[in-house]
Every structure is written in C-alpha cells, then in structure tokens.
Design an enzyme around this catalytic site. Structure first.
Site, PDB file in Angstrom:
ATOM      1  CG  HIS A   1      36.196  43.939  43.517  1.00 55.80           C
ATOM      2  ND1 HIS A   1      37.123  42.960  43.249  1.00 55.80           N
ATOM      3  CD2 HIS A   1      35.466  44.090  42.374  1.00 55.80           C
ATOM      4  CE1 HIS A   1      36.968  42.540  41.990  1.00 55.80           C
ATOM      5  NE2 HIS A   1      35.967  43.207  41.443  1.00 55.80           N
TER       6      HIS A   1
ATOM      7  CG  ASP B   1      33.038  38.964  39.092  1.00 55.66           C
ATOM      8  OD1 ASP B   1      31.907  39.459  39.174  1.00 55.66           O
ATOM      9  OD2 ASP B   1      34.025  39.563  38.599  1.00 55.66           O
TER      10      ASP B   1
ATOM     11  CG  HIS C   1      36.862  41.902  37.654  1.00 53.14           C
ATOM     12  ND1 HIS C   1      35.568  42.088  37.223  1.00 53.14           N
ATOM     13  CD2 HIS C   1      37.645  42.651  36.851  1.00 53.14           C
ATOM     14  CE1 HIS C   1      35.566  42.933  36.208  1.00 53.14           C
ATOM     15  NE2 HIS C   1      36.813  43.290  35.951  1.00 53.14           N
TER      16      HIS C   1
ATOM     17  CG  ASP D   1      32.097  40.389  35.627  1.00 57.48           C
ATOM     18  OD1 ASP D   1      32.083  39.197  36.010  1.00 57.48           O
ATOM     19  OD2 ASP D   1      32.527  41.324  36.325  1.00 57.48           O
TER      20      ASP D   1
HETATM   21 ZN    ZN Z   1      33.665  41.460  38.017  1.00 57.89          ZN
END
Ligand code: ZN
Length: 340
Positions: free
Chosen positions: A158, A193, A195, A282
């Site tokens: 990120h 991931d 996200h 995750d």
């Molecule tokens: Zn993540």
C-alpha cells in the site's frame, strides 16, 4: 528455499488505527514475525539475515522527500507540544495539488495516506530491514536461486513512491521488482493479498517494463476503495501493463484459483524474465479482515499453480494477520511453491 529476515523488523510496534472512525488495536503486530518465521521454517526454509543495502535500492522506488520525512519525522514530532506519541496524520491535501508543506503536521498529512501506519522511534529501522530482506531475496534469485522468500514486515504494497498507507512504509515488492530489473528486462508482479496493491500499481502505472497484476476483494466497498477496479489498466507507455481482477467478498478457493487463469494468460503474454509474488495471507477464511474465504489447502494449490509458470520468483510477504493458521498458511504456500 532461502528466506530472509532481520530481527530489527520486529521492533516497529504500532499501537492503534482508526477503523470506521473508531480507535482499534493495530493488527500489524510484531508477533506476526514469530508466526511467519515458524511457518517458513516448517516449510524447510533456511532463514538468513539480509545484508545492509543502504538507501540505494529503496531510493530507486521512493522519493528523497519521503525518505527524509520517514527517517526524521518521529524526532521532529516529539518537539510539538501536546502531540501524540506516534506520528498520526490529521489533515490531508485533497488532490495533492497544493504546495509541499514545511511543518511536521503538514508533511505527515502529505506522506501518510491514512491512520493505519503510525510512525514510532523504531519504524524507520524496521522498514529499512524489511526492504533489505526483499532486496536480499532478489539478489538470491539474480544469483540463480529458482525462488526466494522475503519475510518482509512491516508490509509494503500500500506504500506509494512518496506515501505510507495501510500498515506499509516501503513498498518491498516494488523494491524487489526494481532490483530484479538490474538483470531482468521485464518483471511481472502478481499480488495475491486480500487487498488491492494500490501502492505497487501507482509506482509502475506508467511503465511497460514491470507488469502489475492484482487479485483482491472488490474495492467498491473494501480498502483501499479508490483503486483496484478492473478498468484501471495503466497510463501512457504503461497502458495495458496493469491488470486488476477484483473478486466478490467471501469468494473461496475455486473463485481465487479461477482468477489466476486470466492473470497467467497476461503474464505469459508479457513473457517476463522474473516474477515477484506479493504474498498476502489475509485472503484466508479465518483472517481477522475476513474479506475472502481461501482455505489453507487453497494456498498450497495457489502456490503450485503460480510456481508452474516456471519463472524465477521472489516471494515477498505482504498482509496476513494474527490467527491460528497464519504459520500453517505460509507453510502451505511455500511448500506448494517448492513442490513444482
Ligand atoms: Zn492485505
């Protein structure tokens, strides 16, 4: 498979973050490193300490202003009367078209995308070693290893060239990809991931030499909200070199494995010389973020499929939070990867 980790990466210990406006304990806990080390060892990895690589490979991705900010902001913050213990932003430049601020508070807002990445006295050191673990894994692959694992923590995907966000400070995946470019003409990044890898996408968005592919929860109602949609394809010379494959919430193993097929088609067409896998765990059904429903055997199948691409691979740890199966999920992935 060689694995890289330095004990300094455990020092960063963020206290809190805001979730839907409410203060919550920060999930990016130092204990993650212990669980991930256990998982890597159970997969037969020899854990090695990376060398110090200085600012060079980090500065190949991140801006000088951001590096100076991250190195010194904690000390500067302590001089502000009444300031919080950790550096946490409270104002952001909408659109980022205003001038670069001189003040610590202004710069915190400029260089920090959200409240999930508080900066403490240890953050700079931990983030550097996390990046150097990724550099060392890239070095191992450059030296001929078929694959290497970087236990990068804090995570990175990120983080943009000039901004922290979502528990991330340096974009370890991007740093590994850029480092591989010393030898490889084309590098593909596959981000699995939960996200969207918004920082990684942003860093390479206008570049045709690094293909970015991300499979993640549909951001329409999920972090990082502003990026990760299927119509984001790159820009300028990078147009067509970014592929987002968003999945509906709670999608399980089969949907994830199916999404790998268009990812593989794009990667094969790109014909990269090396691959970086941004390995978030995750997407697991029992992860506290609960966005997707991948099982432990699902991670093994995912790894076998990715490994069958036959590309020299740097596997960089991204997310994956404290839950009973965190170690097992890493073991499943690394074992599956090495089995091909
Ligand atoms: Zn993540």
């Amino acid at each position: 498979m060689k694995a890289f980790y330095a004990v300094e990466q455990k020092q960063h210990n963020p206290k809190a973050f805001l979730s839907s406006g409410a203060p919550q304990p920060n999930p990016e806990q130092p204990e993650r490193t212990e669980r991930l080390l256990l998982g890597a060892k159970a997969a037969g990895c020899a854990i090695e300490r990376p060398r110090e690589h200085g600012r060079g490979p980090i500065a190949a991705i991140h801006t000088p202003e951001y590096l100076d900010f991250l190195e010194h902001i904690y000390t500067r913050w302590q001089r502000i009367e009444g300031a919080s213990e950790e550096v946490i932003p409270n104002i952001h430049p909408l659109g980022r078209n205003g001038r670069y601020p001189a003040s610590a508070v202004g710069q915190a807002g400029y260089h920090m995308a959200d409240t999930a990445c508080p900066i403490s006295a240890e953050t700079w050191d931990s983030a550097c070693w996390s990046a150097w673990s990724a550099v060392e894994a890239a070095e191992a692959v450059i030296s001929g290893a078929p694959a290497a694992y970087a236990l990068s923590r804090p995570p990175g995907h990120h983080a943009f060239a000039d901004a922290a966000g979502g528990f991330c400070f340096f974009n370890n995946t991007a740093i590994a990809a850029q480092h591989l470019r010393k030898q490889a003409a084309r590098v593909a990044i596959l981000d699995v991931d939960l996200h969207h890898g918004n920082g990684t996408q942003g860093i390479f968005y206008a570049r045709p030499d690094v293909l970015t592919v991300s499979i993640h929860t549909d951001p329409v109602r999920f972090y990082p909200f502003f990026w990760g949609h299927a119509d984001e394809r790159g820009e300028g010379p990078g147009l067509g070199y970014n592929l987002n494959l968003p999945l509906p919430r709670k999608s399980g193993d089969e949907a994830f494995l199916e999404a790998l097929q268009p990812a593989f088609r794009r990667i094969r067409a790109f014909a990269p010389d090396a691959l970086v896998v941004a390995l978030g765990l995750d997407a697991f059904e029992g992860d506290p973020f609960g966005g997707l429903s991948v099982s432990t055997p699902g991670f093994a199948r995912m790894a076998e499929a990715i490994s069958s691409l036959g590309l020299p691979s740097v596997i960089v740890q991204e997310g994956g939070y404290l839950c009973d199966a965190l170690s097992d999920n890493l073991t499943a992935f690394l074992t599956g990867y090495a089995s091909q």
